[in-house]
Design a protein around this motif. Structure first.
Motif, short mmCIF file in Angstrom:
data_model
loop_
_atom_site.label_atom_id
_atom_site.label_comp_id
_atom_site.label_asym_id
_atom_site.label_seq_id
_atom_site.Cartn_x
_atom_site.Cartn_y
_atom_site.Cartn_z
N HIS A 134 110.91 64.82 0.38
CA HIS A 134 111.33 65.59 -0.80
C HIS A 134 112.13 66.81 -0.35
O HIS A 134 111.91 67.35 0.73
CB HIS A 134 110.08 66.01 -1.59
N ARG A 135 113.03 67.24 -1.22
CA ARG A 135 113.92 68.34 -0.86
C ARG A 135 113.15 69.63 -0.55
O ARG A 135 113.51 70.39 0.34
CB ARG A 135 114.91 68.59 -1.99
N ILE A 136 112.08 69.85 -1.29
CA ILE A 136 111.29 71.07 -1.07
C ILE A 136 109.99 70.77 -0.34
O ILE A 136 109.66 71.40 0.66
CB ILE A 136 111.01 71.77 -2.41
N TRP A 137 109.25 69.76 -0.83
CA TRP A 137 107.97 69.44 -0.20
C TRP A 137 108.14 68.94 1.22
O TRP A 137 107.33 69.25 2.09
CB TRP A 137 107.22 68.38 -1.03
N THR A 192 104.63 53.30 0.77
CA THR A 192 105.62 54.01 1.58
C THR A 192 106.59 54.78 0.70
O THR A 192 106.92 55.93 0.98
CB THR A 192 106.38 53.00 2.47
N GLU A 193 107.02 54.15 -0.40
CA GLU A 193 107.93 54.85 -1.31
C GLU A 193 107.29 56.11 -1.86
O GLU A 193 107.93 57.16 -1.93
CB GLU A 193 108.30 53.92 -2.47
N ARG A 194 106.01 55.98 -2.25
CA ARG A 194 105.34 57.15 -2.84
C ARG A 194 105.20 58.26 -1.81
O ARG A 194 105.43 59.43 -2.12
CB ARG A 194 103.97 56.74 -3.38
N LEU A 195 104.84 57.90 -0.58
CA LEU A 195 104.67 58.93 0.45
C LEU A 195 106.01 59.56 0.82
O LEU A 195 106.11 60.78 1.00
CB LEU A 195 104.01 58.33 1.69
N ASP A 196 107.04 58.73 0.89
CA ASP A 196 108.36 59.28 1.21
C ASP A 196 108.85 60.23 0.13
O ASP A 196 109.56 61.19 0.41
CB ASP A 196 109.38 58.14 1.39
N ALA A 197 108.46 59.94 -1.12
CA ALA A 197 108.87 60.82 -2.21
C ALA A 197 108.36 62.24 -1.97
O ALA A 197 108.97 63.21 -2.40
CB ALA A 197 108.35 60.29 -3.54
N VAL A 198 107.26 62.35 -1.23
CA VAL A 198 106.74 63.69 -0.90
C VAL A 198 107.29 64.16 0.45
O VAL A 198 107.88 65.24 0.55
CB VAL A 198 105.19 63.67 -0.84
N ALA A 233 108.78 59.71 12.45
CA ALA A 233 110.16 59.34 12.17
C ALA A 233 110.71 60.21 11.04
O ALA A 233 111.87 60.62 11.07
CB ALA A 233 110.25 57.87 11.79
N ARG A 234 109.87 60.51 10.05
CA ARG A 234 110.31 61.38 8.94
C ARG A 234 110.53 62.80 9.45
O ARG A 234 111.48 63.48 9.04
CB ARG A 234 109.27 61.39 7.82
N ALA A 235 109.63 63.26 10.32
CA ALA A 235 109.80 64.60 10.89
C ALA A 235 111.12 64.68 11.64
O ALA A 235 111.85 65.68 11.55
CB ALA A 235 108.63 64.93 11.82
N ALA A 236 111.46 63.61 12.36
CA ALA A 236 112.71 63.60 13.11
C ALA A 236 113.90 63.67 12.16
O ALA A 236 114.90 64.34 12.45
CB ALA A 236 112.79 62.35 13.98
N VAL A 237 113.78 63.01 11.00
CA VAL A 237 114.87 63.05 10.03
C VAL A 237 115.04 64.49 9.50
O VAL A 237 116.15 65.00 9.39
CB VAL A 237 114.60 62.09 8.86
N ILE A 238 113.91 65.13 9.22
CA ILE A 238 113.99 66.49 8.68
C ILE A 238 114.53 67.46 9.73
O ILE A 238 115.32 68.35 9.44
CB ILE A 238 112.59 66.94 8.18
N ALA A 295 103.97 72.66 7.82
CA ALA A 295 102.51 72.62 7.89
C ALA A 295 102.06 71.79 9.09
O ALA A 295 101.13 72.18 9.81
CB ALA A 295 101.93 72.04 6.60
N VAL A 296 102.74 70.67 9.33
CA VAL A 296 102.38 69.82 10.46
C VAL A 296 102.59 70.57 11.77
O VAL A 296 101.73 70.56 12.67
CB VAL A 296 103.19 68.50 10.44
#
Lengths: 101, 642
Positions: free
Chosen positions: B252-255, B243-249, B341-346, B262-263
């Motif tokens: 990420h500020r740019i990715w 999860t940490e590795r995936l969240d790092a992407v 959930a990550r998309a919602a954060v972004i 893309a999604v």
């Protein structure tokens, strides 16, 4: 409680406020202890239910692309807004880290 | 009150006895969101589950049968995932009422299964205390046990069982590990005898607005939980590396934003390109089955009603089913994998500026396929005011029912000339402009709503970021199945009724020889009655009739105009229809009509779903009038601009 207005946190070095720190000021990977939630109960409740309780350990693990904090509490990851994080009063865990247990 | 409604003594006890003999025990399954509750429910019940709504509220009720062994089945109800019992959200209220047996069409449970994600034991066990106070037979399911062990955590589950005084099972619901032990517990549940006092109603009834006691109550309960957890030698697992590795992407500020875009593009692409062959297939199926049916029936009013009314009307909605399924397939994968959930954060910062929150992003995206599933999806928005604002602006998203109308009018009126290089033609620019118009209207409306009717203090937004997990085909499949059922039922019923009414309006007043010509029919007269109202927009009675019929569903106007102009089997790329339209409609009026369709809420199914989801007529009526007002004034201005 009277000292907690926003004016007390801006400008001054944190140490001078006797450890009055906001979660929003904490650098990544620095574990802190939650002291107080400066939010009305209705808005504090979602936090409380997710384990963000006075006395708990919080560690900001990441920032969202927009700079909002993502924290780790009891093994759960939570995303907050900066505004919410600034309502969470915390203190550094140093010598007296066991105190509140 | 009670005495009056109770039937005479004898019959009451007799019916109670019958009920006791025939019914099977009811077990409530509860747990926090993302604890694997629904996965376990699906494991236990499979296809033997039914979805309905709790009376008066929009929360879905899942009840399923569990076959424990050859003879014994029990009923399991999957209560909404909750973090607490304060009844702050609809889900919490329903879960609390269900446990206390206070829901109209759900009897009090005979036992409770509480499922928790044991990698986050401390906060999840906060639910245990109020559940134990119900004094029902309780099973505690420690789900994701495999993950706890993998990440170096530990727990003496026997000691935990002893300390809490409940049975405890370790499971990994995703692969079915430990599910049999849950079944063992279920098969041992007996029906509680009537006459026992109802469960104690103590579920954290902290009054609102009292500042300290609530935090204190939580802290005190938490301390008790911590004590139990410590004595059961709980070792918190290390952080989930994957999860940490995936969240790092993904964060990420740019990715992060790039992946997000893309999604969004893939989801769009899927509903507009990949779903099209499927939709064409369904359309072909409906037309050919209609023709087949027509050839079997003798010519007469019944055939006309069935084929021209029901078949065509209901068919116009069923056509969207593949698109909705493709959309929900993608949303299901995104949701279950943890990415949503990550998309919602972004998305949160952008949505926040408009006055909404990140969770609204998913329903609004769904709105580009169809407003109905989008409005249903808005249930994930926790705050009630934010949810109302979200579903209010959802119909401004350019749904696919608008596309046939746009396609017809653009092809008929906008020259196929290049505007900016090879990529952008006038036609594409107009289409893009219409999408933009919808977004603008949505943003402005949300902004206004959050400052007037749905005013609320902004700020506390908490979003759980569950660990990334591989979605299970089983769960997604089951969800697709019940999404399509809901869509067909809700939309189908309205369209069915409207299709019949519209058909009747074209049939009367009847002439000796058969149905009247369209201008003399009741429908044509309605068009003529509203003609003065739409004249300032440059529309004549024919467009008026189209506007009336498109109240059922937007794309119906294409078929209606076809009927009026006597063009058989008109579709949006029918050349004859385009030519006839060019004779009757000026270019400014055509643009006015496009703008009208961009804004107006011409979709009875949406209105019906809005009524259900808001629990009354107030919001749908407000929404309909507001959007009509925007549509009319928008078209009025457009006609004068061009």
């Amino acid at each position: 409680m009277g000292l907690t207005g926003p004016q007390s946190m801006s400008g001054l070095p944190k140490e001078e406020l006797g450890g009055e720190l906001r979660l929003g000021d904490i650098p990544l990977s620095q574990t802190v202890e939650l002291v107080r939630i400066d939010l009305p109960p209705e808005r504090a409740e979602p936090l409380l239910e997710r384990g963000v309780l006075p006395g708990c350990r919080i560690c900001p693990v990441r920032s969202s692309p927009a700079g909002d904090p993502i924290i780790s509490v009891d093994g759960s990851l939570l995303a907050l807004r900066r505004e919410t994080a600034n309502c969470l009063c915390v203190r550094l865990l140093s010598d007296f880290s066991q105190e509140s247990q | 009150m009670r005495d009056l409604s109770t039937p005479p003594e004898g019959s009451a006890s007799a019916s109670a006895q019958i009920e006791n003999e025939t019914r099977s025990p009811l077990i409530a399954l509860i747990g926090p969101p993302n604890s694997g509750k629904t996965t376990l429910f699906n494991r236990l019940t499979g296809l033997r589950q039914k979805v309905a709504n709790y009376p008066g509220v929009t929360v879905e009720k899942y009840v399923g049968q569990v076959q424990c062994d050859l003879e014994r089945t029990v009923e399991l109800v999957d209560l909404p995932g909750i973090h607490g019992f304060s009844a702050r959200t609809l889900d919490e209220r329903v879960t609390r009422d269900a446990l206390e047996g206070r829901l109209e069409d759900l009897r009090a449970p005979d036992a409770v299964v509480l499922i928790v994600d044991c990698t986050r034991l401390e906060s999840q066990l906060m639910l245990v205390e109020p559940v134990l106070k119900l004094e029902l037979p309780t099973l505690l399911v420690l789900n994701m046990w495999d993950e706890l062990e993998e990440r170096g955590g530990n727990l003496d589950h026997m000691e935990l069982a002893h300390l809490l005084g409940v049975k405890v099972v370790k499971t990994n619901a995703r692969v079915g590990l430990g599910v049999d032990q849950v079944k063992d517990f279920l098969s041992g549940v007996e029906i509680r005898h009537r006459g026992l006092p109802p469960p104690v109603r103590v579920l954290n009834n902290v009054p609102r607005g009292v500042p300290l006691p609530m935090i204190d109550a939580f802290t005190a309960r938490r301390r008790r939980v911590d004590k139990v957890v410590d004595r059961a030698s709980f070792v918190q697992p290390g952080p989930a590396r994957s999860t940490e590795r995936l969240d790092a992407v993904f964060l990420h500020r740019i990715w992060g934003p790039l992946v997000f875009l893309a999604v969004v593009v893939v989801v769009f692409q899927s509903i507009f390109t990949w779903a099209v062959p499927l939709m064409d297939g369904v359309e072909l199926l409906i037309t050919s089955s209609g023709e087949w049916l027509a050839s079997r029936l003798s010519d007469g009013w019944f055939r006309s009603l069935l084929i021209d009314g029901v078949w065509a009307g209901v068919g116009s909605v069923v056509v969207f089913l593949p698109q909705i399924l493709v959309l929900f397939l993608f949303l299901g994968i995104l949701e279950d994998s943890g990415y949503m959930a990550r998309a919602a954060v972004i998305a949160d910062r952008v949505m926040y500026r408009v006055g909404l929150q990140g969770r609204a992003f998913l329903p609004l995206l769904s709105g580009y396929a169809c407003a109905i599933p989008a409005i249903l999806a808005a249930r994930t928005v926790e705050d009630e005011r934010d949810r109302l604002a979200t579903i209010f602006i959802t119909p401004f998203m350019t749904c696919s029912a608008r596309l046939p109308v746009y396609a017809l009018l653009i092809a008929a009126f906008i020259p196929d000339r290049r505007l900016l290089g090879p990529l952008m033609s006038y036609r594409a620019a107009v289409l893009l402009g219409l999408y933009g118009l919808g977004i603008m209207a949505a943003v402005v409306t949300a902004f206004l709503l959050k400052r007037t009717l749905l005013r609320a203090e902004p700020g506390s937004f908490v979003m759980d970021l569950p660990p990334y997990r591989l979605p299970s085909a089983r769960s997604i499949g089951l969800r697709l199945l019940d999404r399509s059922k809901i869509f067909l039922k809700r939309a189908g019923r309205v369209i069915f009724a409207v299709a019949i009414v519209l058909w009747m309006l074209t049939q009367f007043p009847r002439l000796d020889t058969g149905p009247p010509p369209i201008e003399d029919s009741a429908l044509g007269r309605i068009g003529q009655v509203i003609e003065p109202a739409i004249e300032p927009l440059g529309f004549d009675w024919r467009i008026g009739v189209g506007l009336v019929t498109s109240l059922a569903a937007r794309e119906v106007i294409v078929g209606t105009l076809g009927t009026i102009y006597g063009v058989e089997g008109a579709t949006d790329d029918s050349i004859t229809l385009q030519e006839t339209l060019r004779r009757d409609l000026t270019l400014p009026a055509a643009i006015g009509l496009l703008v009208f369709f961009a804004f107006a809420l011409q979709c009875m199914s949406t209105v019906a779903v809005m009524r259900r989801e808001t629990g009354g007529w107030k919001w749908p009526i407000l929404q309909f009038s507001y959007m009509l007002f925007l549509a009319y004034s928008g078209a009025f201005i457009a006609v004068r601009l061009f």
